[in-house]
Design an enzyme around this catalytic site. Structure first.
Site, PDB file in Angstrom:
ATOM      1  N   ASP A  51       0.887  -1.212   0.002  1.00  0.00           N
ATOM      2  CA  ASP A  51       0.104  -0.015  -0.059  1.00  0.00           C
ATOM      3  C   ASP A  51       0.754   1.189  -0.039  1.00  0.00           C
ATOM      4  O   ASP A  51       2.139   1.305   0.371  1.00  0.00           O
ATOM      5  CB  ASP A  51      -0.985  -0.040   1.105  1.00  0.00           C
ATOM      6  CG  ASP A  51      -0.256  -0.193   2.512  1.00  0.00           C
ATOM      7  OD1 ASP A  51       0.857  -0.858   2.579  1.00  0.00           O
ATOM      8  OD2 ASP A  51      -0.726   0.397   3.488  1.00  0.00           O
ATOM      9  N   GLU A  67      -0.595  -2.025   5.208  1.00  0.00           N
ATOM     10  CA  GLU A  67       0.189  -1.753   6.458  1.00  0.00           C
ATOM     11  C   GLU A  67       0.103  -0.652   7.054  1.00  0.00           C
ATOM     12  O   GLU A  67       0.461  -0.290   8.280  1.00  0.00           O
ATOM     13  CB  GLU A  67       1.827  -1.873   5.999  1.00  0.00           C
ATOM     14  CG  GLU A  67       2.704  -1.956   6.974  1.00  0.00           C
ATOM     15  CD  GLU A  67       3.288  -0.734   7.494  1.00  0.00           C
ATOM     16  OE1 GLU A  67       3.647  -0.640   8.867  1.00  0.00           O
ATOM     17  OE2 GLU A  67       3.469   0.034   6.751  1.00  0.00           O
TER      18      GLU A  67
END
Length: 391
Positions: free
Chosen positions: A81, A139
């Site tokens: 991400d 994350e």
């Protein structure tokens, strides 16, 4: 084996750089990495690598297996991400998604793990056992993708014995990596505080009860307590205050946001109670109402001493002793911590700095970038650590 791995890392380097640049160009925020996940799967399909998808939303898992004598399983994790940052780099692969950027190197982590898969899948490398490659979403945002992947069984079938992950490190030059045994990164809790008083005209103090004074007292008391605390190392910090008053306007409420970091879970719980206790005292002292919400985030990250010590030894074999350093404890947080509380884990750092190329900017900044030659190091070392930790 070392020479073969280095040869393959060099051989596949251009392709992995191309993958990294594509990921960098099209970043997506936590829990919304739909196209990123689709792209990773397209690469795996092209390489004829089987995978399981839709784990914790956009997560992907690849299980590589060689031989039948070794039942040990090592897991390798990469996150993918991005962050809500507008990129200001002048490069061909600059983000095309406005206001979103891979400013924490997750594009490099993912490209590197794909490189590891390609090397491990080569017939030129001999190894036995099971290596589970985990491509993890989300994350950067609570509750974190790692927690959900664990809940959905990513560490089972087969059961994982060890888990490894790395993170780009712009303070360290390309070609070097770093390790820290034991407690390495902090837990992270988000603090949301609302102090409610009575607003009014600033010239009429008998008509109002100023919440700003109570908020100031609260912040000061909390800061003083934790800065002078003899308990295990921790950080209390306030990063946001909003009162929406004016020179002659006392507001009704003050909104505050902050964070609490700790390296000890027992102290973390005790600290939560202390914060609420101090808040209650301020409530009575200033005759205000305080809503104090603690959103519990990632736990502290523990690097298994034995696994980390062995991995460091293997890294020295691969890179040379002079290229492997000791790392200091960090009060930043990382949701790999969830994995480290389930099975022995090792989270290490990959140097990405190149001053000659001007690649020196820190993580989470609008001009962050990596020296792409670090991808040779990252995929080579991770491949070697995975194989050696199976033996």
């Amino acid at each position: 084996m070392i020479n073969k791995i280095k040869y393959l890392a060099e051989k596949y380097f251009d392709e992995i750089v191309e993958i990294r640049r594509h990921l960098h160009k099209y970043p997506e925020l936590s829990f919304n990495e739909f196209q990123t996940s689709k792209y990773i799967k397209s690469i795996l399909k092209k390489w004829q690598i089987k995978y399981i998808d839709n784990v914790a939303g956009n997560g992907i898992v690849v299980l590589l297996e060689r031989g039948k004598k070794n039942d040990r399983t090592v897991a390798l994790r990469a996150d993918f991400d991005a962050l809500p940052i507008h990129e200001q780099n002048n490069v061909s692969y600059c983000s095309k998604n406005k206001g979103v950027m891979h400013a924490c190197g997750h594009d490099a982590h993912t490209a590197s793990l794909l490189g590891v898969i390609k090397i491990l899948n080569s017939n030129e490398i001999k190894w036995t056992g099971k290596i589970k490659c985990i491509f993890q979403p989300a994350e950067e945002m609570l509750p974190g993708g790692a927690k959900q992947m664990i809940k959905e069984g990513v560490l089972k079938n087969p059961n994982v014995n060890y888990i490894l992950a790395h993170h780009v490190y712009p303070d360290l030059v390309t070609g070097k990596i770093g390790f820290c045994e034991g407690k390495y990164m902090a837990s992270t809790d988000e603090l949301y505080i609302k102090v409610n008083g009575i607003g009014g005209h600033a010239a009429l103090p008998d008509k109002y009860n100023n919440p700003i004074l109570a908020a100031s007292d609260l912040i000061t008391k909390l800061s003083n307590h934790f800065s002078k605390s003899e308990h295990p190392k921790s950080v209390f910090a306030i990063g946001y205050i909003s009162a929406d008053g004016s020179t002659n306007v006392i507001p009704n409420c003050v909104n505050i946001k902050g964070t609490f970091r700790a390296l000890d879970e027992k102290w973390r719980i005790e600290a939560h109670k202390i914060m609420l206790n101090i808040s209650e005292k301020i409530t009575k002292k200033h005759n205000v109402k305080i809503q104090f919400d603690i959103v519990k985030g990632y736990p502290h990250l523990i690097n298994s001493i034995n696994l980390t010590r062995n991995s460091r030894k293997y890294a020295e074999e691969f890179l040379g002793k002079q290229n492997v350093i000791d790392l200091d404890i960090r009060m930043t947080a990382e949701d790999f911590a969830y994995f480290s509380h389930e099975v022995p884990g090792c989270f290490y750092r990959i140097g990405t700095r190149n001053e000659l190329l001007g690649i020196t900017n820190g993580l989470h900044t609008s001009q962050f970038d990596i020296d792409e030659k670090s991808l040779k190091t990252s995929m080579g070392v991770m491949t070697y650590l995975a194989i050696k930790n199976l033996s």
